[in-house]
Design an enzyme around this catalytic site. Structure first.
Site, PDB file in Angstrom:
ATOM      1  N   CYS A  57       0.812  -1.258  -0.137  1.00  0.00           N
ATOM      2  CA  CYS A  57      -0.111  -0.084  -0.057  1.00  0.00           C
ATOM      3  C   CYS A  57       0.955   1.252   0.011  1.00  0.00           C
ATOM      4  O   CYS A  57       1.582   1.558  -0.909  1.00  0.00           O
ATOM      5  CB  CYS A  57      -0.953  -0.012   1.183  1.00  0.00           C
ATOM      6  N   HIS A 143      -3.874  -5.068   0.866  1.00  0.00           N
ATOM      7  CA  HIS A 143      -3.217  -5.544   2.219  1.00  0.00           C
ATOM      8  C   HIS A 143      -3.109  -7.061   2.453  1.00  0.00           C
ATOM      9  O   HIS A 143      -4.042  -7.670   2.963  1.00  0.00           O
ATOM     10  CB  HIS A 143      -3.806  -4.850   3.292  1.00  0.00           C
ATOM     11  N   GLU A 145      -1.651  -8.604   4.561  1.00  0.00           N
ATOM     12  CA  GLU A 145      -1.447  -8.988   5.980  1.00  0.00           C
ATOM     13  C   GLU A 145      -3.031  -9.099   6.866  1.00  0.00           C
ATOM     14  O   GLU A 145      -2.880  -9.629   7.937  1.00  0.00           O
ATOM     15  CB  GLU A 145      -0.638  -7.911   6.745  1.00  0.00           C
TER      16      GLU A 145
END
Ligand code: XMP
Length: 484
Positions: A57, A143, A145
Site C-alpha cells: 500500500c 493488504h 496482512e
C-alpha cells in the site's frame, strides 16, 4: 509464520540495514500520502542493496515514487475487491487466478517505474500487484496482512520463502519465558490488575498470577457498562484460577454521573478511562508496595491508539489512550505484542476454559460506546436488554459460535412507527454482527434472514421506545467495528 523480524522507523533504516543486513524488507502501509509534507520516506540506497523488497500500500506507493513512477490521488478503494492474477511465479505461487483482497487506500500508482511488470489487477486498480523479479522488488496495493485477503498469508509466505529464501517455522509461544520476564520486571513489588473477565485481561491476569502469586491484586470495577454475566463470572470462576479472590468495586452510579452530558465519542472513552484509573489508584493506595498496573492491552489496541510513530489515531481504546499523563503506576502489559489469536493460544496453554478464551471481546468502555449520544440510566437499561436479546437469539440459533462479535447499538436516531394503531416516534436500534480473525479487519456476518427477523420482532416488542431495527452491513475498513 515463525520468521523473526524487526520493526524499524524508515528514518533510521539504512543504518540498521547496513549493520545487520536482513534477508528481506517489507515497506509497510501507513495513513500518509506520498505528497504530504513530512510523509515517511526512505533513503533510495535501499533499492540498490540487492535485498528483496515488498512494498505494501503506502510502502508500494513510496517505492514507485522514489523509483520514478507516478502516484495520484483519486482512485479510492475501501473494503473487499476481486483480484485477477496474471503471473504466478513468485509472489502468487499456489494462489488461484481470482481471489478476494482487502484494499484501503486513497492514492494509487498511475505510472509504473521502469522495469516493473503487472502481476495482478483489480477492476479499478491496474497495478494491484507488480514486480521487478531481478532485483526482486515487489509492490502490492492491497493488504496481504489482513485476514480477509484470502491468499494474503500465502503471498507473505511466498515473499519470505521463495523470494527471500527464509524458512517458515511453527510459532512457539514460550510461556516459561513470559513468566520469567514478568517475575524479573516486578521483583518484590505488587501489581494491581485491571481485571474485566474478558479474554485479554483474563489471560494477562492468570499469566501474572502464575508468575508472582499473591503479589498480584486483581480488581474488578463494576461500571454497570459491561454485560451482566461478567460480574457473576468474576465472583464464581476466577478466584480458583487466580488463586486469590477478586476485589469488586461497585461504581455504577459514579460512571453514570461522569457520563452525564458527554456525547463526544473520544471524550466518552477518555472520561471512562480516567474514572477507571482513579478508582484503581484509590484501591491501590490501600495496599503497600504497589508499583505496577496490569493491563491486557494487545497489539491491535496498541496500533488503534497510535502505538507506533507512523500509525494513525483511530480511537482511544480505553486501556491505552485514556490513561492520564500523571499515572502513578508503571504499566505491565504482557500481551502488548500479541494479536487476539495468539492471546487465545496463550490462554489455552495456561489452562483457561474455552468459554473464557473464545468469548466475544467486549470493549473496555462497554455499552457506553454502543449508545450514541448521552448515556443515561434509562438508555443504558434499554441497551443492556437489547444486547442480551441479540446474544440470546444468536446462541439459540447456533450462530453465536460462527461469528466474532454481536451486539446492539442505540443509534440516537429516531424514526416514525405505528404502534397500537397510533403514531409512535422512537429510537432506531442497529444490530452489528461481525466476523473477524484479528480485530484489524472485519466483515459483516451473513446471518440467516430468519434469525434477523426474530431479532427485529423481539427488539421492537421487548425494548421500550424502539421504532425500528436496522442491520449494519459495513466492512472494517472503512467502518470500525464499534460505532464510537
Ligand atoms: P474497533 O471499533 O476499533 O474495534 O474496530 C476493534 C475491536 O476492539 C474492541 N474495542 C475495544 N476494546 N477497549 C477495548 O478493550 C476499547 O476501548 C475498545 N474499543 C473497541 C471492539 O469491541 C472490537 O473487538
Amino acid at each position: 509464520m515463525g520468521i523473526s523480524m524487526q520493526i524499524i522507523d524508515p528514518d533510521h533504516a539504512i543504518g540498521v540495514i547496513k549493520t545487520q543486513p536482513p534477508a528481506g524488507i517489507i515497506l509497510s502501509g501507513g495513513p500518509a500520502s506520498v505528497y504530504e509534507p513530512g510523509a515517511p520516506s526512505i533513503d533510495k540506497q535501499i533499492f540498490k542493496m540487492g535485498i528483496p523488497i515488498l512494498g505494501i500500500c503506502y510502502g508500494w506507493q513510496l517505492m514507485a515514487q522514489l523509483l520514478g513512477g507516478k502516484v495520484e490521488s483519486g482512485k479510492k478503494e475501501y473494503g473487499p475487491t476481486n483480484l485477477v492474477t496474471k503471473d504466478f511465479h513468485d509472489l502468487f505461487y499456489g494462489s488461484p487466478k481470482r481471489s478476494v483482497v482487502f484494499e484501503s487506500h486513497g492514492d494509487s500508482v498511475m505510472k509504473l517505474p521502469t522495469g516493473f511488470i503487472v502481476l495482478a489487477s483489480t477492476p479499478s486498480v491496474e497495478y494491484a500487484a507488480v514486480g521487478f523479479p531481478i532485483p526482486k522488488m515487489y509492490g502490492v496495493q492491497f493488504h496481504p496482512e489482513v485476514h480477509h485477503t484470502r491468499f494474503g498469508k500465502q503471498l507473505l509466505e511466498n515473499f519470505s520463502t521463495r523470494i527471500c529464501g527464509l524458512a517458515v517455522k511453527p510459532v512457539r509461544l514460550d510461556l516459561q519465558a513470559m513468566i520469567s520476564e514478568i517475575k524479573e520486571k516486578v521483583g518484590s513489588k505488587k501489581v494491581i490488575g485491571a481485571f474485566s473477565g474478558g479474554t485479554d485481561s483474563s489471560v494477562a491476569g492468570v499469566l501474572v498470577a502464575r508468575a508472582i502469586g499473591k503479589q498480584f491484586i486483581p480488581v474488578y470495577i463494576d461500571s454497570g457498562l459491561m454485560r451482566d454475566e461478567t460480574l457473576q463470572r468474576i465472583k464464581n470462576t476466577f478466584p480458583k484460577l487466580l488463586g486469590t479472590s477478586v476485589r469488586i468495586i461497585h461504581a455504577r452510579e459514579q460512571f453514570l454521573q461522569t457520563l452525564k452530558g458527554v456525547t463526544d465519542p473520544e471524550q466518552k472513552r477518555k472520561v471512562i478511562g480516567k474514572l477507571y484509573i482513579d478508582l484503581f489508584q484509590a484501591e491501590a493506595s490501600k495496599h503497600q508496595d504497589v508499583e505496577f498496573l496490569l493491563q491486557g492491552t494487545t497489539y491491535a489496541d496498541f496500533i488503534h491508539s497510535q502505538g507506533t510513530k507512523r500509525s494513525a489515531h483511530i480511537k482511544s481504546h480505553h486501556n491505552v489512550g485514556g490513561l492520564p499523563k500523571d499515572l502513578k503506576f508503571k504499566l505491565l502489559e504482557p500481551l502488548r505484542y500479541f494479536y487476539t489469536d495468539e492471546v487465545r493460544k496463550i490462554g489455552l496453554k495456561l489452562g483457561l476454559a474455552k468459554e473464557v478464551v473464545f468469548q466475544q471481546p467486549f470493549p473496555g468502555p462497554g455499552h457506553a460506546v454502543r449508545i450514541m449520544g448521552e448515556v443515561t440510566a434509562e438508555r443504558l437499561a434499554k441497551q443492556v436488554l437489547a444486547d442480551s436479546i441479540v446474544v440470546e437469539e444468536m446462541q439459540k440459533s447456533g450462530q453465536y459460535a460462527k461469528i466474532f462479535q454481536c451486539w446492539s447499538i442505540m443509534t440516537g436516531a429516531n424514526s416514525t412507527a405505528v404502534k397500537g394503531d397510533g403514531r409512535f416516534y422512537g429510537e432506531v436500534i442497529a444490530i452489528r454482527i461481525v466476523k473477524s480473525k484479528d480485530r484489524m479487519t472485519a466483515d459483516w456476518a451473513r446471518v440467516p434472514y430468519k434469525v434477523l427477523a426474530k431479532l427485529s420482532t423481539r427488539l421492537v416488542n421487548e425494548v421500550p421506545g424502539i421504532s425500528r431495527v436496522v442491520y449494519d452491513i459495513t466492512t472494517k475498513p472503512p467502518a470500525t467495528m464499534e460505532w464510537e
